[in-house]
Design a protein around this motif. Structure first.
Motif, PDB file in Angstrom:
ATOM      1  N   LEU A   1       0.847  -1.183   0.000  1.00 22.64           N
ATOM      2  CA  LEU A   1       0.000   0.000   0.000  1.00 22.64           C
ATOM      3  C   LEU A   1       0.881   1.230   0.000  1.00 22.64           C
ATOM      4  N   GLU A   2       0.253   2.358  -0.266  1.00 22.62           N
ATOM      5  CA  GLU A   2       0.949   3.641  -0.216  1.00 22.62           C
ATOM      6  C   GLU A   2       0.151   4.576   0.677  1.00 22.62           C
ATOM      7  N   VAL A   3       0.867   5.376   1.466  1.00 24.26           N
ATOM      8  CA  VAL A   3       0.219   6.281   2.405  1.00 24.26           C
ATOM      9  C   VAL A   3       1.042   7.575   2.495  1.00 24.26           C
ATOM     10  N   ASN A   4       0.350   8.687   2.672  1.00 21.87           N
ATOM     11  CA  ASN A   4       1.023   9.967   2.838  1.00 21.87           C
ATOM     12  C   ASN A   4       1.651  10.014   4.227  1.00 21.87           C
ATOM     13  N   GLN A   5       2.906  10.456   4.292  1.00 19.06           N
ATOM     14  CA  GLN A   5       3.621  10.494   5.574  1.00 19.06           C
ATOM     15  C   GLN A   5       2.941  11.395   6.592  1.00 19.06           C
ATOM     16  N   HIS A   6       2.135  12.355   6.132  1.00 24.65           N
ATOM     17  CA  HIS A   6       1.453  13.267   7.044  1.00 24.65           C
ATOM     18  C   HIS A   6       0.194  12.648   7.654  1.00 24.65           C
ATOM     19  N   SER A   7      -0.193  11.482   7.201  1.00 23.32           N
ATOM     20  CA  SER A   7      -1.322  10.738   7.782  1.00 23.32           C
ATOM     21  C   SER A   7      -0.774   9.871   8.910  1.00 23.32           C
ATOM     22  N   GLU A   8      -0.317  10.523   9.966  1.00 27.13           N
ATOM     23  CA  GLU A   8       0.425   9.831  11.024  1.00 27.13           C
ATOM     24  C   GLU A   8      -0.386   8.739  11.709  1.00 27.13           C
ATOM     25  N   ALA A   9      -1.669   8.976  11.979  1.00 28.26           N
ATOM     26  CA  ALA A   9      -2.493   7.953  12.630  1.00 28.26           C
ATOM     27  C   ALA A   9      -2.655   6.739  11.720  1.00 28.26           C
ATOM     28  N   VAL A  10      -2.760   6.980  10.435  1.00 25.41           N
ATOM     29  CA  VAL A  10      -2.925   5.890   9.475  1.00 25.41           C
ATOM     30  C   VAL A  10      -1.622   5.084   9.378  1.00 25.41           C
ATOM     31  N   VAL A  11      -0.505   5.769   9.349  1.00 28.35           N
ATOM     32  CA  VAL A  11       0.790   5.081   9.321  1.00 28.35           C
ATOM     33  C   VAL A  11       0.929   4.206  10.571  1.00 28.35           C
ATOM     34  N   ARG A  12       0.514   4.723  11.736  1.00 31.93           N
ATOM     35  CA  ARG A  12       0.578   3.925  12.969  1.00 31.93           C
ATOM     36  C   ARG A  12      -0.332   2.698  12.873  1.00 31.93           C
ATOM     37  N   LEU A  13      -1.536   2.864  12.313  1.00 34.17           N
ATOM     38  CA  LEU A  13      -2.441   1.718  12.139  1.00 34.17           C
ATOM     39  C   LEU A  13      -1.788   0.658  11.269  1.00 34.17           C
ATOM     40  N   TYR A  14      -1.251   1.068  10.126  1.00 28.57           N
ATOM     41  CA  TYR A  14      -0.629   0.096   9.219  1.00 28.57           C
ATOM     42  C   TYR A  14       0.565  -0.590   9.878  1.00 28.57           C
ATOM     43  N   THR A  15       1.318   0.141  10.672  1.00 22.69           N
ATOM     44  CA  THR A  15       2.453  -0.448  11.390  1.00 22.69           C
ATOM     45  C   THR A  15       1.958  -1.496  12.388  1.00 22.69           C
ATOM     46  N   ARG A  16       0.887  -1.171  13.125  1.00 28.04           N
ATOM     47  CA  ARG A  16       0.304  -2.153  14.059  1.00 28.04           C
ATOM     48  C   ARG A  16      -0.190  -3.392  13.329  1.00 28.04           C
ATOM     49  N   MET A  17      -0.605  -3.232  12.087  1.00 28.29           N
ATOM     50  CA  MET A  17      -1.139  -4.345  11.296  1.00 28.29           C
ATOM     51  C   MET A  17      -0.032  -5.119  10.585  1.00 28.29           C
ATOM     52  N   GLY A  18       1.237  -4.780  10.870  1.00 34.10           N
ATOM     53  CA  GLY A  18       2.352  -5.559  10.340  1.00 34.10           C
ATOM     54  C   GLY A  18       3.017  -4.998   9.099  1.00 34.10           C
TER      55      GLY A  18
END
Length: 159
Positions: A119-136
């Protein structure tokens, strides 16, 4: 939120139920949650049609509100499963619905061969980046503000 919690509440989980029009309404409702807003980057009607016709969709439905959560992935029968959309209606955020839908996707699509989710995510979407990190998911590259992330399939056996 788990499948069981969703079944007990007003949220119903489904796969590939939404029409292109329902997806478009949902994406318009969620547009400002994306960085930058989704409507500024894509033609939402055309994107919704593409998702409806080509993606596997994991959906959350509220009896009163309609489609309130969507994870859409393209599975091209190769190594990669590309996560094109993860969105939850503003009124339903904070209850773990995005995580529940992503987990539903992994549970259904993980196979015993070497595969990965991208997937691709904007670095400024910090909460979303944290969610994806929690999801592996882990970052594998970055171009400008866009972070590319990957997660291996677990290859769990299906019951």
């Amino acid at each position: 939120m788990t499948w069981e919690m969703a079944r007990q509440g007003s949220i119903e989980l489904a796969v590939d139920r939404a029409s292109a029009d329902q997806i478009a309404r949902h994406l318009r409702e969620c547009s400002d949650s994306f960085v930058p807003p989704l409507a500024e980057r894509v033609d939402i009607a055309a994107y919704a049609e593409k998702i409806a016709s080509r993606a596997i969709r994991f959906e959350a439905w509220d009896a009163a509100l309609g489609l309130v959560g969507l994870v859409a992935v393209y599975d091209n029968a190769g190594l990669d499963v590309f996560v094109t959309n993860v969105s939850v209606a503003p009124s339903c955020r904070g209850a773990g619905l995005a995580q529940c839908l992503l987990q539903s996707c992994f549970d259904r699509l993980d196979i015993p061969s070497a595969r990965r989710y991208r997937l691709e995510v904007n670095q400024h979407s910090e909460a979303v980046v944290r969610l994806y990190t929690r999801m592996g998911f882990t970052p594998v590259s970055q171009a400008g503000d866009l972070i590319s992330m990957e997660r291996p399939a677990t290859g769990k056996d299906k019951e």
